[in-house]
Design a protein around this motif. Sequence first.
Motif, PDB file in Angstrom:
ATOM      1  N   CYS A  61       0.824  -1.212   0.000  1.00 43.45           N
ATOM      2  CA  CYS A  61       0.000   0.000   0.000  1.00 43.45           C
ATOM      3  C   CYS A  61       0.860   1.265   0.000  1.00 43.45           C
ATOM      4  N   LEU A  65      -5.094   6.579  -0.735  1.00 43.90           N
ATOM      5  CA  LEU A  65      -6.447   6.852  -0.210  1.00 43.90           C
ATOM      6  C   LEU A  65      -7.590   6.612  -1.200  1.00 43.90           C
ATOM      7  N   TYR A  94      -3.663   1.256   8.654  1.00 41.45           N
ATOM      8  CA  TYR A  94      -4.641   0.803   7.663  1.00 41.45           C
ATOM      9  C   TYR A  94      -5.647  -0.058   8.414  1.00 41.45           C
ATOM     10  N   ALA A 115      -2.722  -3.687  -3.908  1.00 40.49           N
ATOM     11  CA  ALA A 115      -2.259  -3.846  -2.528  1.00 40.49           C
ATOM     12  C   ALA A 115      -3.273  -4.537  -1.629  1.00 40.49           C
TER      13      ALA A 115
HETATM   14  S1  SF4 Z   1      -4.855  -0.172  -0.494  1.00 41.86           S
HETATM   15 FE1  SF4 Z   1      -4.419   0.612  -2.548  1.00 41.86          FE
HETATM   16  S2  SF4 Z   1      -6.038   2.121  -2.924  1.00 41.86           S
HETATM   17 FE2  SF4 Z   1      -5.974   1.771  -0.711  1.00 41.86          FE
HETATM   18  S3  SF4 Z   1      -4.606   3.376   0.086  1.00 41.86           S
HETATM   19 FE3  SF4 Z   1      -3.383   1.534  -0.274  1.00 41.86          FE
HETATM   20  S4  SF4 Z   1      -2.550   1.810  -2.322  1.00 41.86           S
HETATM   21 FE4  SF4 Z   1      -4.256   3.235  -2.149  1.00 41.86          FE
END
Ligand code: SF4
Length: 188
Positions: A61, A65, A94, A115
């Motif tokens: 990630c 966002l 997260y 991710a």
């Molecule tokens: S999971 Fe993917 S879409 Fe969500 S913040 Fe992380 S990189 Fe961005």
Amino acid sequence: MRQLIKKLLLIDLIKGLLITLKTIFTHPVTIRYPKQKREITEGFRGRHALVRDPETGKERCVACLRCVRVCPSQCIRVEYTEDPTSGARVLTKYEIEAFRCIYCAYCVEVCPVNAIVLTEYYEYAVYDKEENYFTKDKLLQNWDEFIAGYKGDSYLNKFWYLKGIERRRLPFEKRFPKPINVKMEAKQ
Ligand code: SF4
Ligand code: SF4
């Protein structure tokens, strides 16, 4: 009068008993869960997992966002800091509130770096509600348990090709996804 005759002759009771008798000899539609479990259909959307990058051993990630913005349930929370030298975002938090999620997979679809994924794991019965509040570590643990340690890359890699969306409309990483050697990650 008709109703009275029906009652006297126990018509409704007999009808009910006949239905019971008929179903006794049919194959049950239920199973003895949790001793028995149904086979999961391919592509089932269950518990989330954060993808562990095979090169760094950390989450992929980049804290863009996009998943936070697209989530219709508003159940994703992301926090980050900025690297003072490169200016790149560094993920510090997260979280996904699993009970609020509707498993639409928009977060998987929108992620530009692949991710996040949804696993086939669907059991959410816990003694403590907090356990279904997925932190970053828990989401990485889900990856290790349900993808890296269980399913392998042949299962995972096809999910980057999402159905129903024109390939040219997908982010670059999804149009040309790099296969992930999940077995390698499982050893970490
Ligand atoms: S999971 Fe993917 S879409 Fe969500 S913040 Fe992380 S990189 Fe961005
Ligand atoms: S699957 Fe849908 S509801 Fe659940 S976290 Fe992702 S975007 Fe939000």
